[in-house]
Enzyme design. Structure first.
Site, PDB file in Angstrom:
ATOM      1  CE  LYS A  61      -4.096   1.705   2.554  1.00 23.61           C
ATOM      2  NZ  LYS A  61      -5.010   1.361   3.669  1.00 23.61           N
ATOM      3  CB  SER A 137      -8.210   3.280   2.855  1.00 25.13           C
ATOM      4  OG  SER A 137      -7.404   2.552   3.784  1.00 25.13           O
ATOM      5  CB  SER A 161      -8.587   0.070   5.264  1.00 24.68           C
ATOM      6  OG  SER A 161      -9.279   1.246   5.567  1.00 24.68           O
TER       7      SER A 161
END
Length: 429
Positions: A61, A137, A161
């Site tokens: 990420k 996310s 997320s």
């Protein structure tokens, strides 16, 4: 068996073909990945494997530090930030295990929203249906694993997320107990709630990645027999407003577990959820803590920042420290009570999200629909973060649009949860 380099080149070729409209990655490490792949192939030939992740293609990420570059955390205002002086600790451990890091995946700005839209990048479409959102996310993490451009992706989970994009894209997503995986070198959202977890196509791959990131030299946990396992189903508000396909698939999963000998027991935790909702009426824990993280720039209206991030954080900046302390004290009381409730069961079972991925068009142009969707996406997953539990999302079979089965266990019961999840995964497959 294809070489690591061949598998990597297949992923890089797919990504190059959509270079002008990339939806899952914000940065590729093509040349570095090729060197890592060649080294992994060389170790394989020489019989010098570094372990079960050696040669696996992994994406990370966009909030993990990589030495020599600024960590953007999904925000263009950080392009001028100082470059990281070292890799994040989990990146360092993954490299030491021989993984091939292909790139950084797209995320919502500062990891604050859950639908999967970031106004600074092209809309990241769902891997199963490009007309639908991918969730957030850890948006690109779910996409890259589902489409096969990475075999494992590392995300963060503060309210769901990891598990939301896993559920909406049809892969496995694991949220460990908070702080079990070291946060050093990960851009924070909410230090009390943040956790780092993997997405993959199997529970075993999640378990291996988790062990490497925690620094545990442990094997993949053996599947635990479901016969006699007590599975609590929190009937009430967490099972409300479910779309029919999700509701039907969830009940079928419960029936399959029951046929395998598990005891399905209805229970209620609505009183604890309501008590925490009352305590957080001043603002969510994530919102209050994130407002402190971003306090330096929140009053600057000239910055190009997602207003779904800036506006709520600016409001939470007004929460006093004494009120925040009282909230966290109340949370600890509720955490202990939730731990007592879940101790009566092996796990809780819930749909990860009560809805499948909505269309991009429905949420992109209507703020009221966006807020409603985001509330539903976060509703079930955030329980594990708020009450300091561990949770995993597994794909539910028989759905046209993906949906997730979420299993939730006590604080610190991560390896046992993974063992139980392996059994449920085998049953559902």
């Amino acid at each position: 068996m294809p070489s690591v380099r061949d598998r990597l080149e297949e992923s890089l070729t797919r990504l190059a073909e959509r270079d002008t409209n990339e939806r899952g990655f914000v940065k590729l490490y093509s040349e570095m990945a090729r060197r890592e792949a060649d080294a992994a192939d060389r170790r394989r030939r020489e019989g010098a494997s570094l372990g079960p992740l050696d040669g696996r293609i992994v994406s990370i990420k966009d909030l993990f530090d990589v030495a020599g570059e600024p960590t953007l955390a999904g925000s263009i205002i950080r392009r001028t930030a100082d470059p990281a002086t070292a890799d994040a600790l989990i990146v360092e451990r993954l490299r030491a295990a021989g993984v091939v890091i292909i790139g950084k995946t797209i995320m919502t700005e500062f990891a604050f929203t859950a639908v999967g839209l970031n106004p600074h990048y092209p809309i990241a479409a769902n891997a199963v249906d490009p007309e639908r959102v991918a969730g957030g996310s850890s948006t690109g993490a779910g996409i890259s694993v589902a489409e096969g451009t990475s075999e494992i992706s590392i995300g963060s989970d503060t309210g769901g997320s990891v598990r939301i994009p896993a559920a909406l894209n049809g892969v496995v997503g694991f949220k460990p107990t908070a702080k079990r995986v070291p946060l050093q070198g990960a851009f924070p959202l909410s230090p009390s709630l943040d956790s780092i977890g993997p997405l993959a196509l199997s529970v075993a791959d999640c378990a291996i990645a988790d062990a490497i990131m925690t620094g545990e030299a442990v094997p993949v946990p053996e599947a635990i027999f479901l016969n006699g396992l007590r599975i609590g189903v929190p009937r009430g508000q967490l099972l409300a407003e479910m779309e029919k396909p999700i509701a039907d698939a969830f009940e079928q999963c419960l029936q399959a577990c029951a046929k395998a000998g598990a005891n399905i027991i209805d229970c209620s935790i609505d009183d604890l959820i309501d008590a925490l909702a009352d305590a957080t009426s001043i603002g969510s824990i994530a919102g209050i803590e994130a407002s402190r993280v971003h306090a330096e720039w929140l009053h600057d209206e000239t910055l190009d920042v997602d207003q779904r991030v800036q506006r709520p954080l600016l409001r939470r900046l007004g929460v006093s420290e004494s009120d925040y302390v009282k909230l966290m004290q109340k949370r600890q009381v509720l955490v202990r009570e939730m731990d007592r409730r879940i101790a009566d069961f092996g796990i809780f079972a819930l749909p990860t999200t009560p809805i499948a991925a909505p269309t991009i068009a429905s949420v992109n142009g209507d703020e009221a629909v966006y807020k409603q969707v985001e509330t539903l996406l976060l509703r079930n997953t955030q329980i594990a973060n708020q009450f300091d539990l561990t949770a995993i999302s597994l794909p539910m079979p028989g759905l046209t649009l993906p949906g997730g089965l979420m299993l939730v266990a006590q604080h610190g019961a991560d390896r046992r949860l993974l063992a139980m999840a392996r059994s449920v995964e085998q049953l559902l497959s």
